[in-house]
Design a protein around this motif. Structure first.
Motif, short mmCIF file in Angstrom:
data_model
loop_
_atom_site.label_atom_id
_atom_site.label_comp_id
_atom_site.label_asym_id
_atom_site.label_seq_id
_atom_site.Cartn_x
_atom_site.Cartn_y
_atom_site.Cartn_z
N SER A 224 0.85 -1.19 0.00
CA SER A 224 0.00 0.00 0.00
C SER A 224 0.88 1.24 0.00
O SER A 224 1.91 1.28 0.68
N ASN A 228 -3.54 2.80 5.16
CA ASN A 228 -4.90 2.81 4.63
C ASN A 228 -5.78 1.91 5.49
O ASN A 228 -5.53 0.71 5.61
N GLN A 230 -8.82 0.89 5.01
CA GLN A 230 -9.52 -0.14 4.24
C GLN A 230 -8.60 -1.32 3.95
O GLN A 230 -9.02 -2.47 4.03
N ASP A 231 -7.35 -1.04 3.60
CA ASP A 231 -6.39 -2.11 3.36
C ASP A 231 -6.17 -2.94 4.62
O ASP A 231 -6.05 -4.18 4.56
N GLU A 257 4.21 -0.88 3.27
CA GLU A 257 4.01 0.48 2.79
C GLU A 257 5.16 0.90 1.89
O GLU A 257 6.32 0.60 2.18
#
Length: 316
Positions: A224, A228, A230-231, A257
């Motif tokens: 990502s 995040n 949602q992740d 990340e």
């Protein structure tokens, strides 16, 4: 003068006869470069890990005189230059057969030393590699195809070129590429690059079944660009589902990340001492389903560990 188009050498050697179980079958196309020889030894190590396995070495050769227009009748007598060309072609064919035999005997000796239950075969067949490999895969029905990453002289053809691309796209069989610089032969840790596709769970099940003889520690990773929420939620959901579906397997899910996906994967592979990277493809979009074609190509050409590419379960 014999018909080289019908040349075929295929023999079987039984190293041992273990108890009846599912045969684990591996197809290894070889061109006798250092990379393809290394891939064949790696394939034997994979086969040795299984209770019962079968490994087929396949060499495809081309005879440009025999491939010429067969409707044109041959001249009654060959010219001196034609006779020289004929002798050269015959010598090249004989040398290729000798090289296949030498590699076969090397693997046979290695299998015997390791007390392997592997059944070894070799095939020497006239034709274009991209056609012969598909035909032999249809006949042999392997669980896995193993290829050296830089088996051809032109690196651009080694994976994304005509031969291997056609193999990957047209066969519903996992393809494992072995980097020229890789030295290992065992699979203890596997990284699966997830893009949170809705077929991830099925793909991972297929991966674990394929590598079942090794019972590896599986690392599911998603890259990502920034933190995040949602992740994170999707990652936890994937971890929970895999824990339920594969309670006996060692599976961890991690969110990495970084803006550079290839770099993030490379660093994770080094830090965690990963032995193999796995990716899922879709026939409709090819390697674009990973993230984008250029990234996939970068991973193949620059990966320091073997790369396993297999089709999405909805297409096999």
């Amino acid at each position: 003068m014999y018909d080289r188009r019908k040349t075929l050498v295929q023999q079987h050697v039984y190293i041992a006869k273990p108890e009846d179980t599912r045969m684990y079958k591996i197809l290894v196309p070889v061109d006798f470069t250092e990379d393809s020889v290394k891939a064949s030894h790696y394939a034997l190590a994979l086969a040795t890990a299984a209770p019962q396995a079968q490994l087929l070495l396949l060499h495809c050769y081309q005879d440009y005189l025999a491939d010429a227009d067969t409707d044109v009748p041959p001249p009654p007598e060959m010219t001196a230059s034609e006779e020289i060309a004929e002798r050269v072609i015959n010598r090249n064919v004989d040398e290729a057969q000798d090289e296949l035999e030498e590699l076969y005997q090397q693997l046979r000796a290695q299998a015997t030393t390791q007390n392997s239950h592997t059944r070894l075969e070799r095939a020497f067949i006239h034709g274009l590699p991209e056609d012969v490999i598909l035909d032999e895969a249809e006949r042999f029905k392997p669980d896995l195809v193993v290829m050296g990453t830089k088996g051809e002289s032109n690196i651009s053809r080694s994976f994304f070129g005509t031969v291997t691309t056609k193999v990957v796209q047209e066969l519903n069989i996992p393809v494992l590429t072995i980097p020229a610089s890789y030295q290992g032969t065992w699979i203890s840790k596997v990284a699966y690059a997830s893009n949170f596709d809705n077929k991830d769970t099925k793909a991972i099940s297929q991966l674990l079944q394929l590598l079942e003889p090794f019972r590896p520690e599986l690392h599911c990773v998603h890259i990502s660009k920034s933190e995040n929420k949602q992740d994170q939620q999707q990652l936890h959901a994937l971890q929970d589902k895999l824990t339920q579906t594969h309670p006996q397997a060692s599976i961890t899910c991690s969110l990495l990340e970084g803006d550079n996906v290839a770099k993030a994967l490379h660093e994770y592979i080094q830090d965690q001492q990963i032995d193999l990277l796995a990716l899922t493809t879709h026939k409709r979009s090819g390697f674009a389903s990973i993230l984008n074609p250029s990234l996939a190509q970068k991973l193949v050409l620059e990966s320091e560990v073997p790369l396993l590419v297999f089709h999405s379960p909805d297409e096999v």
